[in-house]
Design a protein around this motif. Structure first.
Motif, mmCIF file in Angstrom:
data_model
loop_
_atom_site.group_PDB
_atom_site.id
_atom_site.type_symbol
_atom_site.label_atom_id
_atom_site.label_comp_id
_atom_site.label_asym_id
_atom_site.label_seq_id
_atom_site.Cartn_x
_atom_site.Cartn_y
_atom_site.Cartn_z
ATOM 1 N N ALA A 254 24.613 6.880 -0.948
ATOM 2 C CA ALA A 254 24.167 8.101 -1.629
ATOM 3 C C ALA A 254 24.482 8.040 -3.115
ATOM 4 O O ALA A 254 23.668 8.457 -3.959
ATOM 5 C CB ALA A 254 24.829 9.317 -0.990
ATOM 6 N N ALA A 255 25.655 7.498 -3.463
ATOM 7 C CA ALA A 255 26.022 7.356 -4.871
ATOM 8 C C ALA A 255 25.052 6.438 -5.603
ATOM 9 O O ALA A 255 24.708 6.677 -6.769
ATOM 10 C CB ALA A 255 27.453 6.841 -4.987
ATOM 11 N N HIS A 256 24.599 5.386 -4.941
ATOM 12 C CA HIS A 256 23.600 4.501 -5.553
ATOM 13 C C HIS A 256 22.307 5.254 -5.829
ATOM 14 O O HIS A 256 21.682 5.089 -6.889
ATOM 15 C CB HIS A 256 23.326 3.315 -4.648
ATOM 16 C CG HIS A 256 24.355 2.233 -4.705
ATOM 17 N ND1 HIS A 256 24.913 1.791 -5.879
ATOM 18 C CD2 HIS A 256 24.909 1.476 -3.707
ATOM 19 C CE1 HIS A 256 25.774 0.817 -5.627
ATOM 20 N NE2 HIS A 256 25.802 0.613 -4.319
ATOM 21 N N LEU A 257 21.881 6.076 -4.879
ATOM 22 C CA LEU A 257 20.653 6.851 -5.085
ATOM 23 C C LEU A 257 20.789 7.770 -6.292
ATOM 24 O O LEU A 257 19.857 7.886 -7.116
ATOM 25 C CB LEU A 257 20.321 7.658 -3.832
ATOM 26 C CG LEU A 257 19.848 6.860 -2.611
ATOM 27 C CD1 LEU A 257 19.797 7.748 -1.376
ATOM 28 C CD2 LEU A 257 18.479 6.226 -2.869
ATOM 29 N N LEU A 258 21.931 8.422 -6.433
ATOM 30 C CA LEU A 258 22.145 9.301 -7.577
ATOM 31 C C LEU A 258 22.168 8.511 -8.878
ATOM 32 O O LEU A 258 21.616 8.954 -9.901
ATOM 33 C CB LEU A 258 23.446 10.082 -7.388
ATOM 34 C CG LEU A 258 23.461 11.056 -6.198
ATOM 35 C CD1 LEU A 258 24.829 11.701 -6.050
ATOM 36 C CD2 LEU A 258 22.372 12.126 -6.358
ATOM 37 N N HIS A 259 22.763 7.332 -8.840
ATOM 38 C CA HIS A 259 22.770 6.479 -10.037
ATOM 39 C C HIS A 259 21.355 6.056 -10.409
ATOM 40 O O HIS A 259 20.984 6.045 -11.595
ATOM 41 C CB HIS A 259 23.637 5.248 -9.784
ATOM 42 C CG HIS A 259 23.568 4.249 -10.899
ATOM 43 N ND1 HIS A 259 24.349 4.332 -12.033
ATOM 44 C CD2 HIS A 259 22.782 3.130 -11.062
ATOM 45 C CE1 HIS A 259 24.059 3.326 -12.846
ATOM 46 N NE2 HIS A 259 23.123 2.583 -12.280
ATOM 47 N N ILE A 260 20.564 5.691 -9.423
ATOM 48 C CA ILE A 260 19.180 5.281 -9.684
ATOM 49 C C ILE A 260 18.415 6.432 -10.337
ATOM 50 O O ILE A 260 17.676 6.237 -11.320
ATOM 51 C CB ILE A 260 18.494 4.829 -8.379
ATOM 52 C CG1 ILE A 260 19.117 3.519 -7.884
ATOM 53 C CG2 ILE A 260 16.996 4.668 -8.584
ATOM 54 C CD1 ILE A 260 18.747 3.167 -6.460
ATOM 55 N N ALA B 189 0.824 -1.205 0.000
ATOM 56 C CA ALA B 189 0.000 0.000 0.000
ATOM 57 C C ALA B 189 0.860 1.259 0.000
ATOM 58 O O ALA B 189 0.568 2.231 -0.703
ATOM 59 C CB ALA B 189 -0.929 -0.005 1.212
ATOM 60 N N CYS B 190 1.937 1.245 0.791
ATOM 61 C CA CYS B 190 2.794 2.422 0.867
ATOM 62 C C CYS B 190 3.484 2.698 -0.468
ATOM 63 O O CYS B 190 3.480 3.829 -0.962
ATOM 64 C CB CYS B 190 3.836 2.243 1.976
ATOM 65 S SG CYS B 190 4.931 3.670 2.165
ATOM 66 N N MET B 191 4.075 1.669 -1.068
ATOM 67 C CA MET B 191 4.800 1.878 -2.312
ATOM 68 C C MET B 191 3.863 2.260 -3.457
ATOM 69 O O MET B 191 4.256 3.012 -4.364
ATOM 70 C CB MET B 191 5.595 0.627 -2.678
ATOM 71 C CG MET B 191 6.713 0.293 -1.707
ATOM 72 S SD MET B 191 7.932 1.613 -1.467
ATOM 73 C CE MET B 191 8.713 1.663 -3.092
ATOM 74 N N SER B 192 2.645 1.767 -3.434
ATOM 75 C CA SER B 192 1.714 2.078 -4.512
ATOM 76 C C SER B 192 1.219 3.520 -4.443
ATOM 77 O O SER B 192 0.645 4.024 -5.414
ATOM 78 C CB SER B 192 0.520 1.116 -4.478
ATOM 79 O OG SER B 192 -0.238 1.298 -3.301
ATOM 80 N N GLN B 193 1.468 4.205 -3.316
ATOM 81 C CA GLN B 193 0.983 5.568 -3.165
ATOM 82 C C GLN B 193 2.082 6.612 -2.982
ATOM 83 O O GLN B 193 1.956 7.746 -3.468
ATOM 84 C CB GLN B 193 0.060 5.658 -1.938
ATOM 85 C CG GLN B 193 -1.184 4.802 -2.033
ATOM 86 C CD GLN B 193 -1.987 4.859 -0.753
ATOM 87 O OE1 GLN B 193 -2.693 5.824 -0.481
ATOM 88 N NE2 GLN B 193 -1.856 3.817 0.071
ATOM 89 N N HIS B 194 3.167 6.229 -2.279
ATOM 90 C CA HIS B 194 4.071 7.270 -1.790
ATOM 91 C C HIS B 194 5.515 7.185 -2.269
ATOM 92 O O HIS B 194 6.264 8.149 -2.083
ATOM 93 C CB HIS B 194 4.081 7.253 -0.257
ATOM 94 C CG HIS B 194 2.739 7.421 0.369
ATOM 95 N ND1 HIS B 194 1.957 8.542 0.187
ATOM 96 C CD2 HIS B 194 2.014 6.589 1.176
ATOM 97 C CE1 HIS B 194 0.832 8.412 0.852
ATOM 98 N NE2 HIS B 194 0.831 7.233 1.456
ATOM 99 N N ALA B 195 5.963 6.073 -2.820
ATOM 100 C CA ALA B 195 7.395 5.916 -3.053
ATOM 101 C C ALA B 195 7.683 5.092 -4.296
ATOM 102 O O ALA B 195 6.826 4.341 -4.784
ATOM 103 C CB ALA B 195 8.055 5.273 -1.833
ATOM 104 N N ASP B 196 8.914 5.244 -4.803
ATOM 105 C CA ASP B 196 9.358 4.434 -5.941
ATOM 106 C C ASP B 196 10.743 3.830 -5.722
ATOM 107 O O ASP B 196 11.263 3.136 -6.599
ATOM 108 C CB ASP B 196 9.347 5.264 -7.233
ATOM 109 C CG ASP B 196 10.131 6.566 -7.109
ATOM 110 O OD1 ASP B 196 11.110 6.626 -6.335
ATOM 111 O OD2 ASP B 196 9.748 7.553 -7.786
ATOM 112 N N THR B 197 11.354 4.091 -4.577
ATOM 113 C CA THR B 197 12.689 3.586 -4.265
ATOM 114 C C THR B 197 12.732 3.232 -2.788
ATOM 115 O O THR B 197 12.086 3.910 -1.965
ATOM 116 C CB THR B 197 13.766 4.642 -4.580
ATOM 117 O OG1 THR B 197 13.651 5.025 -5.953
ATOM 118 C CG2 THR B 197 15.170 4.118 -4.309
#
Length: 380
Positions: free
Chosen positions: A322-328, A267-275
């Motif tokens: 943090a580098a992974h987040l930027l790559h994503i 439910a959370c990912m379907s509404q609020h987040a993608d990572t």
């Protein structure tokens, strides 16, 4: 062979409140596939007469029995989800029933944190079982468990299945939501909506490292982080240390932090987040990681067990996370199909129906009961 597994029922229970309820159900799926297992009962150590609704819907025929009524129904007892009365365990062991303590929680922290903090916790007589089963994440604690419980410790495979996620997916999609990562064109930086689901009740799984990693990524590239969603965190808002840390974050200063209570993953990912970003300490096998991979979501994690899937950073290396987040944000969508194939291959190895998992649990059970049969047949 008749098997009993302990569970702890309580009012308002849900399989999404922790991983243990799902662990038990996946084990039931495996045991029901073994040809020598005649029956499985759940030994209710709680105060309800029914299972969590998600588990009941998927296995309405699974019997839930008070332990005191189950002595004649079991040949092997797995103390897993609820603590069993030691007098009852002594009684059934005297009758030849074998008892296994299936230790799913991190055993060292389960002892040390409560001793140091003084918080109440459940602890039972160590010498109450014939064997201990552990998962690979707790391999380092085998000497401690052998010393404490004075019986053999055996490692068994971690199990996972998509059954709960898929059922919940159907519910959220019926409500007009969509579960599962949707890649874009990859031609421009994606503004990530990052979620962390750590329980925040122990150092084993805590949100602090992920929060700092998200902030480091935001300070390096503000367009890369649209929102940081921190679940299971509202109870910490007024804590001086957490409040100070939160106030120091650039994300908070720019109004991009959402503190929240517990929500189920789908439910959370379907509404609020993608990572998803996570952090663990000596607890690298978690259902959350697998649910995220199943949904195709970019998962930033520090689990050595999962190093071949998702985006792995070592230990507490915040710059690497943090580098992974930027790559994503910049590159992930271009290679999303490859990411999902790698994740699928990893998840397939954890299935309760996978032959290698079936044979491993079968060997453990047969070895356990063979020892019991040998003892019964030995002349006095």
């Amino acid at each position: 062979m008749r098997i009993g597994i302990s569970v702890l029922t309580h009012a308002g229970q849900s399989v999404w409140e922790n991983g243990l309820g799902q662990n038990i159900f996946y084990l039931v799926l495996l045991l029901r596939t073994l040809p020598f297992v005649r029956s499985i009962v759940l030994l209710d150590c709680g105060d309800q007469a029914c299972l969590a609704p998600e588990a009941h819907a998927l296995a309405p025929d699974l019997a839930l029995v008070p332990p005191r009524e189950a002595a004649d129904l079991v040949d092997v007892v797995l103390e897993m989800g609820g603590g069993l009365d030691t007098e009852w365990l002594d009684y059934i062991r005297a009758r030849g029933v074998k008892v296994v303590f299936f230790c799913c929680g991190q055993p060292y922290v389960g002892l040390a944190e409560h001793v140091v903090s003084g918080r109440p916790d459940y602890f039972s007589r160590p010498e109450r079982c014939d064997a201990i089963w552990i998962l690979a994440k707790d391999r380092a604690f085998i000497p401690m468990l052998e010393t404490l419980h004075r019986c053999p410790v055996h490692e068994v495979p971690f199990l996972w299945d998509s059954v709960f996620v898929e059922r919940r997916r159907g519910e959220v999609e019926a409500a007009g939501l969509a579960f599962g990562y949707q890649p874009g064109t990859g031609e421009q930086t994606r503004a990530l909506r990052v979620a962390m689901f750590e329980p925040n009740i122990s150092v084993v799984k805590c949100c602090l490292i992920p929060m700092l990693a998200c902030d480091a990524a935001f300070r390096a590239a503000p367009a890369a982080i649209a929102r940081m969603h921190v679940l299971n965190s509202v109870q910490m808002r007024e804590h001086p240390t957490f409040s100070f840390l939160l106030g120091s974050l650039a994300l908070q200063q720019h109004g991009r932090v959402q503190l929240d209570t517990r929500h189920d993953f789908v439910a959370c990912m379907s509404q609020h987040a993608d990572t998803v970003i996570t952090h663990q300490w000596h607890n690298d096998q978690n259902i959350l990681y697998l649910d995220a991979l199943h949904g195709g979501y970019p998962l930033v994690h520090n689990s050595p067990w999962l190093a071949s899937a998702g985006y792995h950073y070592p230990d507490s290396d915040i710059p690497a996370a943090a580098a992974h987040l930027l790559h994503i944000a910049r590159e992930h969508d271009r290679s999303h199909d490859t990411y999902c194939r790698t994740a699928h291959d990893f998840l397939a190895r954890l299935s309760p129906r996978a032959p290698h998992n079936l044979s491993h649990y079968a060997r453990q059970l047969l070895q356990l009961t063979a020892t019991s049969a040998t003892h019964r047949s030995t002349p006095c």
